[in-house]
Enzyme design. Structure first.
Site, PDB file in Angstrom:
ATOM      1  CG  ASN A 114      -1.827   1.194   1.303  1.00  0.00           C
ATOM      2  OD1 ASN A 114      -2.399   1.586   0.286  1.00  0.00           O
ATOM      3  ND2 ASN A 114      -1.991   1.779   2.487  1.00  0.00           N
ATOM      4  CG  HIS A 116      -0.638   6.159   4.763  1.00  0.00           C
ATOM      5  ND1 HIS A 116      -2.016   6.151   4.809  1.00  0.00           N
ATOM      6  CD2 HIS A 116      -0.233   7.031   5.712  1.00  0.00           C
ATOM      7  CE1 HIS A 116      -2.429   6.973   5.758  1.00  0.00           C
ATOM      8  NE2 HIS A 116      -1.371   7.524   6.322  1.00  0.00           N
ATOM      9  CB  SER A 143       5.237   5.231   4.232  1.00  0.00           C
ATOM     10  OG  SER A 143       5.587   6.294   5.088  1.00  0.00           O
ATOM     11  CG  ASP A 152      -3.023   3.512   7.175  1.00  0.00           C
ATOM     12  OD1 ASP A 152      -3.057   2.927   6.075  1.00  0.00           O
ATOM     13  OD2 ASP A 152      -3.812   4.420   7.478  1.00  0.00           O
TER      14      ASP A 152
END
Ligand code: GAR
Length: 221
Positions: A114, A116, A143, A152
């Protein structure tokens, strides 16, 4: 650059919006910067502009509207089935704005990334640029991390840091952070495609060495 003769890593990319990160990944695959092939792009929103970007690049697209499912589990199970039909080796969340069930996350543990828009573990969740401005921090950034059941909270694999100027607004930060996103996400996917990046016992490893994690430095009121 990719190693000649290796099969491109099959990817499925999940989006909810504009898809500028998707575009950066499409471009990096096309130029040979990363040895990967996007097998499908899936959006939970029918009007996501990223779907058009994928269609322009002749990538199959799907819309899976979460509103049509009774609950989160049912949506995630349908999503899993759709994804697994493409047999991807990496799932790339590129602005996919859905909280995922643990069952889904654990199914793809070590093979889902992912991006973020903050320096994790600071500013998990939403509105990261506004919160960074309000918190008076001097540095902000973005990140890329492995997705784990902690929202997260998975180990960071790549980050970019930007200095916050006095004149910055949430919008100027968003723009500057996005420029960095488009560099660090393809780079991280390239590492994974070249088998240099792994999740090992909740640690992100690059070329066999643990990737350093930041300490949380902002306590929001
Ligand atoms: C990106 O800025 C990404 O960091 C963020 O959504 C944006 C998507 O932009 N992701 C999150 O906030 C995840 N919590 P894009 O659709 O243009 O790639």
């Amino acid at each position: 650059m990719t190693q000649a003769g290796q099969t491109p890593l099959p990817l499925v990319v999940l989006i909810s919006g504009s898809g500028s990160n998707l575009q950066a990944i499409i471009d990096a695959c096309a130029s040979g910067q990363i040895n990967a092939e996007i097998k499908a792009v899936i959006s939970n929103k029918a009007d996501a502009f990223g779907l058009k970007r994928a269609q322009r690049a002749n990538i199959p697209t799907h819309v899976l509207d979460h509103n049509l499912f009774a609950n989160r589990q049912a949506f995630d199970r349908a999503l899993k089935k759709l994804i697994d039909g493409y047999e991807p080796e990496l799932i790339v969340l590129a602005g996919f704005m859905r909280i995922l069930t643990n069952e889904f996350v654990n199914h793809y543990l070590g093979r889902m990334l992912n991006i973020h828009p903050s320096l994790l573990p600071n500013f998990q969740g939403l509105n990261t640029h506004r919160r960074a401005i309000e918190s008076d921090v001097k540095e902000h950034g973005v990140s890329v991390h492995f997705v784990t059941p902690e929202l997260d909270g998975g180990p960071v694999v790549n980050r970019a840091i930007i200095e916050i100027n006095n004149s910055d607004t949430a919008e100027s930060l968003r723009r500057r952070v996005q420029e960095e996103e488009h560099k660090i996400y393809p780079e991280a996917i390239g590492w994974f495609a070249d088998a240099r990046l792994q999740l090992n016992d909740n640690q992100a490893m690059l070329d066999g060495a643990a990737i350093a994690q930041l300490e949380k430095s902002v306590n929001e009121t």
